[in-house]
Design a protein around this motif. Structure first.
Motif, short mmCIF file in Angstrom:
data_model
loop_
_atom_site.label_atom_id
_atom_site.label_comp_id
_atom_site.label_asym_id
_atom_site.label_seq_id
_atom_site.Cartn_x
_atom_site.Cartn_y
_atom_site.Cartn_z
N ILE A 75 -3.44 -3.07 8.02
CA ILE A 75 -4.45 -2.47 7.14
C ILE A 75 -3.90 -2.47 5.72
O ILE A 75 -2.69 -2.31 5.52
CB ILE A 75 -4.82 -1.03 7.61
CG1 ILE A 75 -6.05 -0.53 6.87
CG2 ILE A 75 -3.66 -0.07 7.47
CD1 ILE A 75 -6.69 0.69 7.48
N SER A 76 -4.78 -2.67 4.73
CA SER A 76 -4.37 -2.68 3.32
C SER A 76 -4.76 -1.36 2.68
O SER A 76 -5.93 -0.95 2.76
CB SER A 76 -5.02 -3.85 2.59
OG SER A 76 -4.55 -5.07 3.10
N LEU A 77 -3.80 -0.70 2.05
CA LEU A 77 -4.01 0.62 1.42
C LEU A 77 -3.72 0.54 -0.07
O LEU A 77 -2.83 -0.22 -0.50
CB LEU A 77 -3.09 1.67 2.06
CG LEU A 77 -3.17 1.85 3.57
CD1 LEU A 77 -2.13 2.86 4.03
CD2 LEU A 77 -4.56 2.29 4.00
N HIS A 78 -4.46 1.35 -0.82
CA HIS A 78 -4.26 1.43 -2.27
C HIS A 78 -3.57 2.76 -2.58
O HIS A 78 -4.02 3.81 -2.12
CB HIS A 78 -5.62 1.34 -2.97
CG HIS A 78 -5.57 1.64 -4.43
ND1 HIS A 78 -6.47 2.47 -5.05
CD2 HIS A 78 -4.70 1.23 -5.38
CE1 HIS A 78 -6.17 2.56 -6.34
NE2 HIS A 78 -5.09 1.81 -6.55
N TYR A 79 -2.49 2.71 -3.35
CA TYR A 79 -1.77 3.94 -3.70
C TYR A 79 -1.41 3.89 -5.18
O TYR A 79 -0.88 2.90 -5.67
CB TYR A 79 -0.49 4.08 -2.87
CG TYR A 79 0.34 5.29 -3.21
CD1 TYR A 79 -0.13 6.58 -2.93
CD2 TYR A 79 1.59 5.17 -3.82
CE1 TYR A 79 0.63 7.70 -3.25
CE2 TYR A 79 2.35 6.28 -4.14
CZ TYR A 79 1.85 7.55 -3.85
OH TYR A 79 2.61 8.66 -4.17
N SER A 80 -1.73 4.96 -5.88
CA SER A 80 -1.41 5.02 -7.30
C SER A 80 -0.49 6.20 -7.56
O SER A 80 -0.71 7.30 -7.04
CB SER A 80 -2.69 5.15 -8.14
OG SER A 80 -3.45 6.25 -7.72
N THR A 81 0.54 5.96 -8.36
CA THR A 81 1.47 7.02 -8.74
C THR A 81 1.79 6.83 -10.22
O THR A 81 2.27 5.76 -10.62
CB THR A 81 2.76 6.98 -7.89
OG1 THR A 81 3.72 7.87 -8.43
CG2 THR A 81 3.35 5.60 -7.79
N GLY A 82 1.48 7.83 -11.00
CA GLY A 82 1.65 7.71 -12.44
C GLY A 82 0.69 6.66 -12.98
O GLY A 82 -0.51 6.69 -12.70
N ASP A 83 1.23 5.70 -13.74
CA ASP A 83 0.39 4.64 -14.30
C ASP A 83 0.46 3.37 -13.46
O ASP A 83 -0.12 2.34 -13.82
CB ASP A 83 0.81 4.35 -15.74
CG ASP A 83 2.28 3.96 -15.82
OD1 ASP A 83 3.01 4.22 -14.85
OD2 ASP A 83 2.69 3.39 -16.86
N GLN A 84 1.18 3.42 -12.33
CA GLN A 84 1.34 2.24 -11.47
C GLN A 84 0.39 2.31 -10.28
O GLN A 84 0.20 3.36 -9.68
CB GLN A 84 2.77 2.15 -10.95
CG GLN A 84 3.82 1.87 -12.02
CD GLN A 84 3.73 0.44 -12.54
OE1 GLN A 84 3.41 -0.48 -11.80
NE2 GLN A 84 4.00 0.27 -13.83
N GLU A 85 -0.19 1.14 -9.94
CA GLU A 85 -1.05 1.03 -8.76
C GLU A 85 -0.44 0.02 -7.82
O GLU A 85 -0.05 -1.08 -8.22
CB GLU A 85 -2.47 0.60 -9.16
CG GLU A 85 -3.21 1.67 -9.95
CD GLU A 85 -4.69 1.35 -10.06
OE1 GLU A 85 -5.05 0.18 -9.81
OE2 GLU A 85 -5.46 2.25 -10.38
N TYR A 86 -0.38 0.39 -6.52
CA TYR A 86 0.28 -0.45 -5.52
C TYR A 86 -0.70 -0.83 -4.42
O TYR A 86 -1.61 -0.05 -4.07
CB TYR A 86 1.46 0.30 -4.89
CG TYR A 86 2.61 0.57 -5.84
CD1 TYR A 86 3.63 -0.36 -6.01
CD2 TYR A 86 2.67 1.75 -6.57
CE1 TYR A 86 4.69 -0.12 -6.88
CE2 TYR A 86 3.71 2.01 -7.44
CZ TYR A 86 4.73 1.06 -7.59
OH TYR A 86 5.76 1.31 -8.44
N LEU A 87 -0.47 -2.02 -3.86
CA LEU A 87 -1.20 -2.46 -2.66
C LEU A 87 -0.20 -2.47 -1.51
O LEU A 87 0.81 -3.16 -1.56
CB LEU A 87 -1.80 -3.86 -2.85
CG LEU A 87 -2.51 -4.45 -1.62
CD1 LEU A 87 -3.76 -3.66 -1.29
CD2 LEU A 87 -2.86 -5.91 -1.85
N LEU A 88 -0.49 -1.68 -0.48
CA LEU A 88 0.42 -1.58 0.67
C LEU A 88 -0.23 -2.25 1.87
O LEU A 88 -1.28 -1.81 2.35
CB LEU A 88 0.70 -0.11 1.00
CG LEU A 88 1.21 0.75 -0.17
CD1 LEU A 88 1.27 2.20 0.23
CD2 LEU A 88 2.57 0.30 -0.61
N ASN A 89 0.38 -3.35 2.33
CA ASN A 89 -0.08 -4.00 3.56
C ASN A 89 0.72 -3.42 4.72
O ASN A 89 1.86 -3.80 4.96
CB ASN A 89 0.14 -5.51 3.47
CG ASN A 89 -0.72 -6.15 2.39
OD1 ASN A 89 -1.90 -5.82 2.26
ND2 ASN A 89 -0.14 -7.01 1.58
#
Length: 1112
Positions: A75-89
């Motif tokens: 599953i692909s998840l979107h996570y943002s922390t501060g000004d950074q956005e990450y894609l977690l597979n």
């Protein structure tokens, strides 16, 4: 799609620096899927209230019923922390040992892993396995210690005791990692020393090597798990909370005015807070003070559990809620289950998803950070080194490391498995919601159709009533009946579970499919330089082309269709079912090598024969078995010589899942399944020194015991053609009296058998090299392969010591069965010098030139080997393969008449042999033409080796081996499982009872420190393992859970053909000796299954026994 839209994910996919490919690994029931639920809920895909209950990534019905994960789901998840956005597979993987192959498919596609460990059970067998799998694939792990609530509620530990317990768990995990690291460093050190020796450095004299020097130099600071490094999270996924040291360091740095860097170093360890000086001091344990971690972290959590769960103190709960600055809904405060309130508080105070995902983003590498070591390991298949690959292939290493999606970047994809999906679940077949305009348009069309139908019905009603509508009805029925058949064929489609390592992948793109034996050097030489998959490609071995028809984003239970996907992402590919069986490497470049094969921890061992209940369903069963073979990474489908369709699986749970899939998904028919086909091996042992009552046997008695079964049959045989010496030497003459063979069977030492079994792939490679040398082909042999062969030979020389094994390694004729098994054929014939099996180590022509002139026996050399292969493939006891037996050929005579008779036939045979024998090998034709006349004459005489003499020699050699085997004490070898059982003290006796009943043997048991759990390690025969898990659970009321992994083959000590011979045995066992013989029971069961003769007594005319009292 939840909170994150598809367009956002597409945008995130283009930034590989912020992509994290990770999997969750753990022992069974340690909380992987519950943790995955919490992470999925953080993205808004499911409700946070259902996290842990829904088990979103367990999409199969049997997964939900059993409560265990059976397949890897992404599953692909979107996570943002501060000004950074990450894609977690994120890939959730199974923890059950039967499905460890699914773990291998997940680990290959990832750059990092979350290792989940139960806070109570600690490091379990499967935890060690997954840590080893992560290590072998060079991926970086982080640790989550889950189920912390069990320490409070179940074990009722104090916060200080819990801290000590957590320290021990960390030590256990780090010990496993340290052992893997140490073995790697020592291997590298040994290779380094070997290279120095090869270079000719002076290593003689008094120079002493300290092997620990390599360990001291190597940097292992990044390997170990420690909370102060930020790679450990403490959590309770079911209650929704989790934290890392960094979180509390930030909180207390503001409250206490201490720098967060200082708190990070001191929150975990032997530090305490001095209340008077307000300073952090060292030596908490020595001074009897509470460590900082207990005082500032654990005490707060223990207080919360005490107030909410234990005492249910409403006032204290309100104070806690106010002090934490969170809001709790009234319905949660009034709920009868305190766990609901606890979840509501903890999920806001210490959300587990934030702790885990922030650790993942900080500590796990992106696709851009792939190490050069891992790339070289992926590209080096088999024994080929990265340096030995073509130059263009080595240049692809840069493409891996750059992870570029540019137009010039070569497309490189690895498919780790194929999984089946219902066609209705595909995005193109899914019902999408209509907008208002489309609804209005459809309503208008329906009205018009209805009006037209009514008008036509009123005008032509009378006319239609006169006609017979039977034909129309029949047509409509036929159409209706035919539709389900078409749908049934297209019910399941296969999607490839893959990762892009380089290049931009587009829908409809054509790529090369590289088979596991594809050689890039051969591909580059046979095809033009700029050749692509769109061109008309000539035939190249192990190379084909395919079109990627669809690209999918994997979203757990759903799929989303995409037009293009850049490098560094995990994806699903449709349309590869005809080109890819289980795994494959796809590339747009011919220089790309096939990736190294997956590391499977559990070998398939459980076999069943499958047949349809209705014979006319056989085509459906064959098709279903083929689909099942493709859908499961570990399952194997075989068709035996008897015509049976055999399914081979890793264990009982895996077998049940495969059979359910076959019935309900792939074949859709009723099937009959045989009892499990248990594999056995046959072997011989040294003559016993004591009898069955431990009385010492004299020499005469030993011979009587060994030959007791064979005395009667030996009288019936012709003594002229066969003779068995008392010491076990069998002499056999062929029916035409032209050849005589003397064979002796000798048991191999156990260490040699284990070595041969482990080195089966290497022996197979050795046999291929020897075959090429015999045929005169040029073969580029890798230096590492030669080193491995030389090492195998050296090990055999060390293990085969003693008078009877003198120079035995040099005299090895062949290995068997199938030319690479754990049995040896030994050349003990005087004055017969043949080509050694180790000829590749001596050079191509050295062995033949050094040997004596060609012997006439050489022409029939293959016949002896073929007879040996047949004999070792099926033994005399129950037609099972032999293991650990050495057949020594001590005399072999072939009369000259065998060569002199039929000279005309010899000529014809030699011509036909030259015509047909070399036509299939084009590169050998020139070699044959260049031979001198003497060699051609030798070929003329060897041509007759395919005639009747050869056939009789094969049959005689096989029979001689069987007789030599029976002249020694025979034993059966059973496949054994290693059984790890975790149980509490109360049920320990019941566990031992079940093990004893099933012929199991306990090796050792130990108590887990800080718990009331015992870990029992036992070995159990595979033949007795069916239903073992269920019986253990029933007898212990679910308090014991076994894990079964195939371990080794073990000799069953009892002789299957034993009968009492000595006076003591007659006194002890009686004349009939009809007590249960376990080995004979197994032998008879196998013989009965194979349709062989079974000698057993049947009561035909039974009479009821009457006592004296009844007759009165």
């Amino acid at each position: 799609m939840g909170a994150t839209s598809l367009d956002e994910i597409k945008a995130l996919q283009r930034n590989p620096a912020n992509i994290r490919n990770l999997c969750i690994l753990a022992h069974v029931d340690h909380g992987k899927t519950t943790l995955a639920d919490c992470l999925v809920a953080s993205d808004g895909i499911i409700s946070s209230r259902l996290a842990g209950k829904l088990r979103y990534l367990d999409s199969r019905e049997d997964e939900q019923i059993r409560g265990i994960t059976m397949k890897s789901s992404a599953i692909s998840l979107h996570y943002s922390t501060g000004d950074q956005e990450y894609l977690l597979n994120l890939i959730d993987s199974p923890g059950h040992v039967d499905f460890s192959s699914e773990v291998s498919t997940a680990v290959r596609l990832c750059d990092g892993a979350i290792i989940v460990v139960d806070a109570v059970e600690g490091v379990c067998p499967q935890t060690q396995v997954v840590l080893r799998q992560a290590w072998l694939e060079n991926i970086r792990p982080v640790l989550v210690i889950n189920k912390m609530d069990r320490l409070i509620i179940e074990l009722k530990l104090t916060s200080l005791e819990a801290y000590t317990h957590l320290q021990k768990i960390l030590e256990q995990v780090n010990a496993v990692t340290g052992a893997l690291f140490t073995s790697k460093v020592l291997e590298e050190r040994a290779e380094k020393v070997k290279e120095e020796v090869d270079r000719g450095k002076d290593l003689s004299g008094d120079q002493v090597y300290d092997w620990s020097t390599g360990l001291e130099e190597a940097d292992d600071s990044h390997l170990y798990f420690s909370p102060d490094q930020g790679n450990v999270v403490f959590a309770s996924a079911i209650d929704g909370w989790g934290f890392s040291i960094q979180h509390f360091a930030c909180i207390y740095s503001q409250r206490m005015g201490i720098r967060s860097e200082v708190l990070l170093k001191t929150l975990w360890g032997d530090f305490y807070l001095n209340a008077k000086t307000k300073r952090i001091m060292k030596g908490a344990q020595a001074k009897g003070k509470k460590p900082l971690f207990v005082q500032l972290v654990l005490d707060n959590i223990w207080t919360l559990y005490d107030a909410v769960v234990a005492r249910r103190d409403e006032e204290k709960v309100k104070k806690v809620v106010t002090s934490l600055g969170i809001t709790v809904m009234t319905r949660d405060l009034r709920h009868s289950d305190p766990k609901v309130l606890l979840h509501a508080i903890c999920s806001q105070w210490l959300p587990v998803s934030r702790a885990v995902l922030s650790m993942v983003c900080e500590k796990l590498p992106s696709p851009l950070e792939m190490t050069a070591e891992r790339v070289e390991k992926l590209m080096s298949i088999g024994t080929r080194r990265f340096d030995s690959l073509p130059e263009k292939t080595q240049e692809l290493k840069t493409a891996f490391l750059q992870c570029s999606s540019g137009t010039n970047a070569p497309v490189i994809i690895f498919v780790s498995k194929m999984f089946a999906v219902d066609t209705k679940a595909l995005p193109q077949n899914r019902h999408r919601p209509l907008n208002l305009e489309e609804i209005a348009q459809r309503r208008e069309v329906a009205r018009q159709r209805h009006a037209e139908k009514m008008t036509a019905g009123s005008l032509e009603g009378a006319l239609l009533s006169d006609r017979t509508p039977a034909g129309a009805k029949t047509i409509s029925l036929t159409l209706k009946d035919s539709k389900p058949e078409e749908e049934e064929e297209l019910k399941e489609v296969f999607i490839a579970f893959a990762r892009i390592y380089s290049g931009m992948v587009k829908k409809g793109q054509r790529v090369f499919v590289l088979g596991p034996k594809y050689d890039p050097a051969q591909g580059l030489s046979l095809l033009p330089e700029r050749c692509s998959a769109f061109d008309c490609v000539p035939e190249v071995p192990h190379l084909s082309c395919c079109t990627m028809e669809n690209l999918y984003l994997l979203m757990g239970r759903e799929l989303e269709e995409l037009e293009e996907i850049p490098a560094g992402n995990v994806l699903g590919i449709g349309g590869l079912e005809e080109c890819v069986l289980k795994t494959a490497t796809l590339s747009a470049s011919l220089a790309c090598p096939p990736f190294s094969p997956l590391n499977f921890e559990a070998a398939p061992i459980v076999r069943v024969a499958v047949e349809p209940k209705h014979p006319n369903d056989m085509p459906k069963l064959v098709r279903g078995m083929r689909l099942l073979n493709q859908a499961d990474p570990c399952a194997q489908v075989l068709i035996q010589e008897t015509g049976e369709h055999v399914l081979v699986t890793a264990g009982e749970v895996h077998l049940q899942r495969c059979l359910d899939d076959l019935r309900e998904r792939f074949a859709n028919i009723q099937i009959s399944v045989s009892k499990p086909i248990i594999p056995f091996r046959e072997t011989v042992v040294r003559p016993p020194k004591v009898d069955m009552v431990n009385e010492e046997l004299s020499k005469q008695q030993k011979v009587a015991v060994i030959h007791q079964v064979r005395e009667e049959p030996s009288h019936d045989r012709s003594s002229e053609s066969q003779h068995v010496d008392p010491d076990g030497l069998v002499t056999l003459t062929t029916p035409n009296r032209l050849s005589t063979v003397c064979v002796r069977a000798i048991p191999l030492p156990q260490e040699v058998t284990v070595l041969l079994e482990k080195s089966s792939e290497l022996i197979r490679t050795l046999e291929l090299i020897n075959l090429s040398l015999r045929e005169g082909k040029t073969m580029d042999i890798n230096l590492r392969t030669l080193e491995a062969i030389a090492e195998l030979k050296q090990h055999l020389e060390i293990l085969l010591q003693g008078r009877k094994w003198r120079n035995a390694v040099e005299r090895i004729w062949a290995f068997g069965p199938r030319r690479y098994g754990p049995n040896i054929l030994l050349n003990s014939i005087k004055d017969y010098n043949r080509v050694s099996v180790w000829q590749c180590l001596k050079g191509r022509h050295s062995s033949e030139s050094a040997g004596a002139p060609a012997s006439p026996l050489r022409d029939f050399d293959n016949s002896i080997v073929s007879g040996f292969q047949l004999a070792t493939l099926s033994g005399p006891m129950c037609e099972e393969p032999l293991m650990g037996v050495c057949f020594s050929v001590e005399r072999w005579d072939v009369q000259s008449l065998a060569f002199s008779q039929h000279p005309d036939a010899l000529k014809e045979d030699s011509v036909s042999h030259e015509a047909f024998g070399f036509s299939s090998h084009g590169n050998c034709v020139d070699l044959t033409a260049e031979r001198n006349p003497a060699e051609q004459r030798t070929d003329a005489s060897s041509a007759y080796c395919y005639g009747p003499v050869s056939g009789q020699l094969i049959a005689s050699m096989k029979e001689a081996c069987r007789q030599a085997f029976q002249a020694q004490p025979q034993r059966l070898m059973a496949a054994m499982y290693t059984c790890e059982i975790m149980a509490t003290a109360e049920v320990l006796g019941r566990v031992y009872g079940v093990l004893g009943k099933r012929e199991g043997r306990v090796l050792h048991e130990e108590m887990k420190e800080g718990t009331d759990m015992f870990i029992i390690t036992a070995i159990l025969p595979v033949a007795e393992s069916f239903g073992f898990t269920d019986e253990i659970r029933k007898r212990t009321s679910g308090l014991a859970s076994p894990q079964l992994v195939f371990s080794h083959w073990e000799v069953i000590s009892s002789d299957p053909y034993w009968v009492p011979t000595t006076e003591e045995e007659y006194l002890h066992f009686g004349a009939k000796a009809d007590s249960v013989n376990q080995a004979l029971k197994y032998v008879n069961a196998v013989r009965r299954r194979k349709g062989l003769y079974v000698e057993e007594k049947l009561v035909e005319h039974a009479e009821k026994q009457r006592t004296l009292s009844k007759n009165k």
